[in-house]
Design an enzyme around this catalytic site. Structure first.
Site, PDB file in Angstrom:
ATOM      1  CG  HIS A   1       3.831   4.355   8.642  1.00 20.32           C
ATOM      2  ND1 HIS A   1       3.388   4.850   7.947  1.00 20.32           N
ATOM      3  CD2 HIS A   1       3.577   3.158   7.442  1.00 20.32           C
ATOM      4  CE1 HIS A   1       3.349   4.204   6.524  1.00 20.32           C
ATOM      5  NE2 HIS A   1       2.962   2.662   7.005  1.00 20.32           N
TER       6      HIS A   1
ATOM      7  NE  ARG B   1      -1.697  -2.339   2.836  1.00 19.68           N
ATOM      8  CZ  ARG B   1      -1.896  -3.247   2.213  1.00 19.68           C
ATOM      9  NH1 ARG B   1      -2.737  -3.715   1.868  1.00 19.68           N
ATOM     10  NH2 ARG B   1      -1.176  -4.184   2.627  1.00 19.68           N
ATOM     11  CB  THR B   2       3.425   2.335   2.391  1.00 25.16           C
ATOM     12  OG1 THR B   2       3.166   1.857   3.630  1.00 25.16           O
ATOM     13  CG2 THR B   2       4.412   4.229   2.527  1.00 25.16           C
TER      14      THR B   2
ATOM     15  NE  ARG C   1       7.634   0.823   4.725  1.00 18.73           N
ATOM     16  CZ  ARG C   1       6.613   0.041   5.035  1.00 18.73           C
ATOM     17  NH1 ARG C   1       5.909  -0.873   4.509  1.00 18.73           N
ATOM     18  NH2 ARG C   1       4.642   1.624   4.740  1.00 18.73           N
TER      19      ARG C   1
ATOM     20  CE  LYS D   1      26.542  -2.542  -6.618  1.00 14.95           C
ATOM     21  NZ  LYS D   1      26.756  -1.570  -7.136  1.00 14.95           N
TER      22      LYS D   1
END
Ligand code: NCD
Length: 309
Positions: free
Chosen positions: A129, A51-52, A101, A80
């Site tokens: 959030h 969703r986000t 995120r 890396k």
């Protein structure tokens, strides 16, 4: 330049205005369809998301802008060994705004420190959030027509659930909101959250019983137990089904209860609740796109012309 790392990086007035803009977007989408033409959103998702990420991307596209980014750390230079600080300095050369995120608490704050473009925290570990919270506030406002004077039940994993932390922070800005915090003892809300409620003079109770308190709630915010944040699988298995909202439990609740969930749902809400008119978790998803459109506009300084009343 502004960043949004936690929901209260916007004042209550600004949050009200954001919600007003999001409500206007819902009614007048065409008006907004080219306000971000030529602008680029970078979606940097080091942690899984449906969703986000998609709502951020969909929001920018609906504003006439474009999107770049990655959907997992494995396909980025993080694999890396590149640091968030270096990655954001690079991304600042390619994009006008960024949503990030990450599984580590504080990662978005680090990004903001090194960034030349506005950074939006799309979830940092078990911490915060904020854009889910703005989504939740829009859902509450559109169903209850207010954000104050509410009794809000939050149920499930209140310890690791970042949506819970951010929602409590934001709702405690509004007068006369009371909180019923329902969780197993081991998954109680962190002390910094209850300390905040104390400092703002908001009433709250902590209980392990959902059935005994559901009839006093205006809002019930269910959450999943955050498997990925547990240190040991046995604890997760023991706690994962602590609360399952079903029709029987809901029969004790008020007719105007609003049942919410940030999703993904695992087992906390039985599917037979989906048809109940009080279930608003899929409407909540749609709201996520509108508030993210409103937030992108705000942080890019694009005027919507809408004022909160
Ligand atoms: C939440 C999250 O990522 O914190 N999901 C979302 O963004 N809607 C909730 C969760 O994962 O349980």
């Amino acid at each position: 330049m502004r960043h949004v790392i936690e929901p209260t990086d916007l004042s209550a007035d600004e949050i009200n205005e954001l919600i007003a803009v999001a409500e206007d977007i819902e009614l007048n989408r065409e008006k907004y369809s080219s306000l971000c033409r030529g602008k680029i959103l970078a979606a940097l998702f080091y942690e899984p998301s449906t969703r986000t990420r998609l709502s951020f991307e969909s929001a920018m596209l609906a504003l006439g802008g474009s999107v770049i980014g990655f959907a997992s750390s494995e396909v980025s230079s993080a694999s890396k060994g590149e640091s968030v600080a270096d990655t954001i300095r690079v991304v600042s050369c390619y994009a006008d705004i960024c949503a990030i995120r990450h599984s580590k608490e504080g990662a978005a704050l680090v990004a903001a420190k090194y960034s030349h473009i506005p950074v939006i925290n799309a979830g940092d570990g078990g911490h915060e959030h904020p854009t889910q919270t703005y989504t939740d506030l829009l859902t509450i406002h559109s169903t209850k027509k207010r954000l104050d004077g509410l009794t809000i039940g939050l149920c499930g994993d209140l310890k690791f659930g970042r949506t819970v932390h951010s929602l409590i922070k934001a709702l405690s800005l509004y007068q006369n909101n009371n909180f019923i915090l329902v969780s197993p003892g081991e998954l109680r809300a962190p002390d910094y959250i209850t300390a905040l409620l104390d400092s703002r003079g908001r009433r709250y109770e902590q209980t392990a019983e959902l059935e005994a308190s559901i009839n006093r709630m205006d809002i019930l915010y269910m959450t999943r137990v955050q498997k990925e944040r547990f240190f040991n699988e046995e604890d997760y298995i023991r706690l994962k089904d602590a609360y399952i909202l079903d029709r029987k439990k809901l029969s004790c609740a008020n007719d105007d209860l609003v049942v919410m969930h940030p999703l993904p749902r695992v087992n906390e809400i039985s599917m037979d609740v989906d048809k109940d008119p009080r279930a608003k978790y899929f409407a909540q998803v749609q709201n996520g796109k509108y508030v993210r459109m409103a937030l992108i506009l705000k942080l890019l300084g694009q005027q919507s012309g809408v004022r909160a009343c």
